[in-house]
Design a protein around this motif. Sequence first.
Motif, PDB file in Angstrom:
ATOM      1  N   ASP A  17       2.697   1.640  -3.394  1.00 32.09           N
ATOM      2  CA  ASP A  17       1.778   2.138  -4.417  1.00 32.09           C
ATOM      3  C   ASP A  17       1.531   3.637  -4.279  1.00 32.09           C
ATOM      4  OD1 ASP A  17       1.621  -0.440  -5.374  1.00 32.09           O
ATOM      5  OD2 ASP A  17      -0.361  -0.851  -4.499  1.00 32.09           O
ATOM      6  N   GLU A  18       1.540   4.128  -3.060  1.00 22.61           N
ATOM      7  CA  GLU A  18       1.281   5.550  -2.810  1.00 22.61           C
ATOM      8  C   GLU A  18       2.518   6.421  -3.028  1.00 22.61           C
ATOM      9  OE1 GLU A  18      -1.102   8.704  -2.196  1.00 22.61           O
ATOM     10  OE2 GLU A  18      -1.851   6.657  -2.061  1.00 22.61           O
ATOM     11  N   LEU A  19       3.696   5.934  -2.663  1.00 15.69           N
ATOM     12  CA  LEU A  19       4.869   6.807  -2.604  1.00 15.69           C
ATOM     13  C   LEU A  19       5.970   6.528  -3.625  1.00 15.69           C
ATOM     14  CD1 LEU A  19       5.307   7.045   1.276  1.00 15.69           C
ATOM     15  CD2 LEU A  19       4.138   8.647  -0.270  1.00 15.69           C
ATOM     16  N   LYS A  74      -6.473   3.008   3.241  1.00 18.09           N
ATOM     17  CA  LYS A  74      -6.288   1.716   2.579  1.00 18.09           C
ATOM     18  C   LYS A  74      -5.824   0.642   3.561  1.00 18.09           C
ATOM     19  CE  LYS A  74      -5.384   3.872  -1.859  1.00 18.09           C
ATOM     20  NZ  LYS A  74      -4.348   4.302  -2.817  1.00 18.09           N
ATOM     21  N   TRP A 119      -1.144  11.951   1.274  1.00 15.03           N
ATOM     22  CA  TRP A 119      -0.509  10.631   1.226  1.00 15.03           C
ATOM     23  C   TRP A 119      -0.796   9.843   2.499  1.00 15.03           C
ATOM     24  CZ3 TRP A 119       4.867  12.964  -0.301  1.00 15.03           C
ATOM     25  CH2 TRP A 119       4.850  13.346  -1.645  1.00 15.03           C
ATOM     26  N   SER A 131      -4.446   8.638   2.590  1.00  8.62           N
ATOM     27  CA  SER A 131      -4.650   7.542   1.647  1.00  8.62           C
ATOM     28  C   SER A 131      -4.058   6.239   2.183  1.00  8.62           C
ATOM     29  CB  SER A 131      -4.013   7.899   0.304  1.00  8.62           C
ATOM     30  OG  SER A 131      -4.159   6.843  -0.615  1.00  8.62           O
ATOM     31  N   ILE A 132      -2.837   6.300   2.694  1.00  5.50           N
ATOM     32  CA  ILE A 132      -2.188   5.101   3.246  1.00  5.50           C
ATOM     33  C   ILE A 132      -2.993   4.538   4.403  1.00  5.50           C
ATOM     34  CG2 ILE A 132      -0.161   4.319   4.557  1.00  5.50           C
ATOM     35  CD1 ILE A 132       1.487   6.272   2.733  1.00  5.50           C
ATOM     36  N   ILE A 191       0.852  -1.199   0.000  1.00  6.49           N
ATOM     37  CA  ILE A 191       0.000   0.000   0.000  1.00  6.49           C
ATOM     38  C   ILE A 191       0.887   1.250   0.000  1.00  6.49           C
ATOM     39  CG2 ILE A 191      -1.577   1.382   1.432  1.00  6.49           C
ATOM     40  CD1 ILE A 191      -2.857  -1.335   2.285  1.00  6.49           C
ATOM     41  N   LYS A 242       8.131   9.195  -5.791  1.00  6.13           N
ATOM     42  CA  LYS A 242       7.766  10.556  -5.418  1.00  6.13           C
ATOM     43  C   LYS A 242       8.875  11.224  -4.630  1.00  6.13           C
ATOM     44  CE  LYS A 242       2.888   9.855  -5.783  1.00  6.13           C
ATOM     45  NZ  LYS A 242       1.719   9.380  -5.131  1.00  6.13           N
TER      46      LYS A 242
END
Length: 123
Positions: free
Chosen positions: A22-24, A44, A37, A40-41, A19, A27
């Motif tokens: 996928d988010e970071l 999820k 961020w 979202s983390i 997870i 970046k």
Amino acid sequence: MSEDSFWAKGKVAEEVYQIVVDELKGKRFEERKTSGWINSILEKTMAKLDTLGADKAFKFSATCTIVQRTGHGIHTAAASYWDKNNDETIQIQYPKKIRAPGSVAAFVTIFAYSMHVDQEEEL
């Protein structure tokens, strides 16, 4: 808790790490984006924990810290009063290897609190 229980630490850690990836992934640190961020983390992560423990008697809490890699250290701590036989914690660090300054680092801590209470027998 045994690894055979729902709370298989390795599996949970892998899924939450993914997870975060996928988010970071790829970046650079941007302070104005960190709250998005983090939200979202955590959303999820909690959804994943809910599916893994839907039929179990657990409550969960999670924290997420995102920082810019600058070459300086970071120290975090958390404390909780819990049942050492039934409750558990996992810490996830992203990335697993040190990256260049300016990149993003994240730390997620998950607590699983059993709602099962052992009652001592009365004599």
